[in-house]
Design an enzyme around this catalytic site. Structure first.
Site, short mmCIF file in Angstrom:
data_model
loop_
_atom_site.label_atom_id
_atom_site.label_comp_id
_atom_site.label_asym_id
_atom_site.label_seq_id
_atom_site.Cartn_x
_atom_site.Cartn_y
_atom_site.Cartn_z
N GLU A 154 1.05 -0.63 -0.22
CA GLU A 154 -0.18 -0.47 0.20
C GLU A 154 0.78 1.78 -0.06
OE1 GLU A 154 -3.35 3.04 2.49
OE2 GLU A 154 -2.96 0.56 3.14
N ASN A 195 9.60 7.02 0.07
CA ASN A 195 8.69 7.08 -0.90
C ASN A 195 8.71 5.94 -1.81
OD1 ASN A 195 9.19 7.86 -4.52
ND2 ASN A 195 8.16 9.49 -3.46
N ASP A 221 -2.02 12.50 -3.48
CA ASP A 221 -2.47 14.57 -3.31
C ASP A 221 -2.67 14.27 -4.90
OD1 ASP A 221 -1.58 16.19 -3.84
OD2 ASP A 221 -0.65 16.61 -1.76
N LYS A 248 -3.83 21.79 -9.53
CA LYS A 248 -3.18 22.38 -10.44
C LYS A 248 -2.74 22.59 -12.00
CE LYS A 248 -3.05 25.71 -7.47
NZ LYS A 248 -1.82 27.27 -6.37
N ASP A 291 -10.19 10.84 -5.52
CA ASP A 291 -12.11 11.58 -5.29
C ASP A 291 -12.03 12.72 -5.90
OD1 ASP A 291 -9.91 12.40 -3.74
OD2 ASP A 291 -11.61 13.82 -1.85
N THR A 329 -13.28 5.88 5.20
CA THR A 329 -11.60 6.69 6.41
C THR A 329 -12.59 7.63 6.68
OG1 THR A 329 -11.19 7.39 4.55
CG2 THR A 329 -10.30 5.74 5.56
N LYS A 330 -12.73 7.94 7.28
CA LYS A 330 -12.50 10.10 8.06
C LYS A 330 -12.13 10.34 6.92
CE LYS A 330 -11.87 9.69 13.06
NZ LYS A 330 -10.40 10.20 14.49
N TYR A 331 -10.98 10.76 6.21
CA TYR A 331 -10.92 11.67 4.60
C TYR A 331 -12.04 11.08 3.77
CZ TYR A 331 -8.50 13.43 0.34
OH TYR A 331 -8.68 13.89 -0.59
N GLU A 332 -12.45 10.27 3.86
CA GLU A 332 -13.60 9.95 2.70
C GLU A 332 -14.35 10.45 3.03
OE1 GLU A 332 -15.28 6.15 -0.05
OE2 GLU A 332 -13.65 5.79 1.25
#
Length: 267
Positions: free
Chosen positions: A93, A145, A168, A172, A204, A240-243
């Site tokens: 992952e 990384n 991420d 832009k 998303d 998840t919380k982000y989702e």
């Protein structure tokens, strides 16, 4: 993947051919781009202070469960059999964040070994604390990384799956070159997947979703599959919380899944 190391060798060194070194601070994007070893894929400044409990857990468990990738890594493929203490399918992952999805999916598939890769120490420390608290044995962690890990620590045709959730999007246009999932990266992932292996991505960001879809569909070693298809690893993610926040803001999540066919010519 490789021969069992000799008795008495340090597990971390056995796993990646690395020697222990002091933990570096969380990366400064500009500095690491200049030094050339943390490409501009998804780096952003984040707070990295650990709580006392997290620090104690880190000091106790990281030498056994974690690897810190050096700035100029040598190409030494991981011996996952030695690191996990068993021979099992391996899922990588990339960008595990705080590890909520990592933990839940690993718990749902105890017969699969999961390697979580993240640049930021605080996220890894949160996952490490959860692993400790819930006694999960099939997760290992790499601080570094994702591209460096794929290129230097993962042998060709060795992974049963690669997961990249909410990378991420660098929205832009002038920053699109910094996006992780581009044709070259997907080609590298395809090379590291064993026949039957799965690439599972989620985003998303609609523009990024389109670019990922185009790059994945153009990779000749991968075939798009439906989330309901029978696959060697689960593609059911926890929310998840982000989702949840993204959904509340009106952002739809796109799931993208490819498989490297078993009968691909040259596999």
């Amino acid at each position: 993947m490789h021969a069992q190391p000799g008795v008495g060798m340090d597990p971390q060194a056995c796993a990646a051919g690395l020697t222990a070194s002091p933990e570096p601070p969380d990366p400064d994007p500009a500095e690491h781009r200049a030094r050339g070893y943390l490409p501009t894929t998804s780096l952003r400044s984040r707070r990295s202070a650990l709580s006392n409990a997290q620090r104690q857990t880190w000091e106790r468990l990281w030498p056994r469960l974690g690897i810190t990738l050096p700035g100029s890594p040598r190409a030494v493929p991981l011996d996952t059999r030695a690191w996990f203490g068993r021979d099992a399918p391996v899922v990588l992952e990339i960008g595990s964040g705080s590890g909520a999805a990592t933990l839940a999916m690993a718990q749902s598939e105890p017969d699969i070994d999961v390697i979580a890769v993240e640049v930021y120490r605080r996220g890894l420390a949160q996952l490490l604390s959860a692993i400790d608290g819930q006694k999960v044995s099939n997760i290992r962690l790499i601080r570094g990384n994702g591209l460096d890990v794929l290129a230097n620590l993962i042998a060709p045709e060795s992974l049963s799956g690669v997961r990249v959730f909410f990378p991420d999007p660098w929205p832009k246009a002038r920053h699109h070159k910094r996006r992780l999932l581009q044709p070259a990266t997907i080609a590298l992932i395809a090379d590291r997947l064993r026949p039957g292996g799965v690439l599972h991505a989620a985003t998303d960001h609609p523009g990024y979703a389109g670019d990922i879809a185009g790059a994945g569909d153009a990779e000749p070693r991968l075939c798009r599959v439906d989330p309901g298809a029978r696959l060697p690893i689960s593609v059911v993610r926890p929310t998840t919380k982000y989702e949840t926040k993204a959904q509340e803001a009106g952002s739809a999540v796109t799931e993208l899944i490819w498989q490297r066919p078993e009968n691909l010519e040259g596999s």
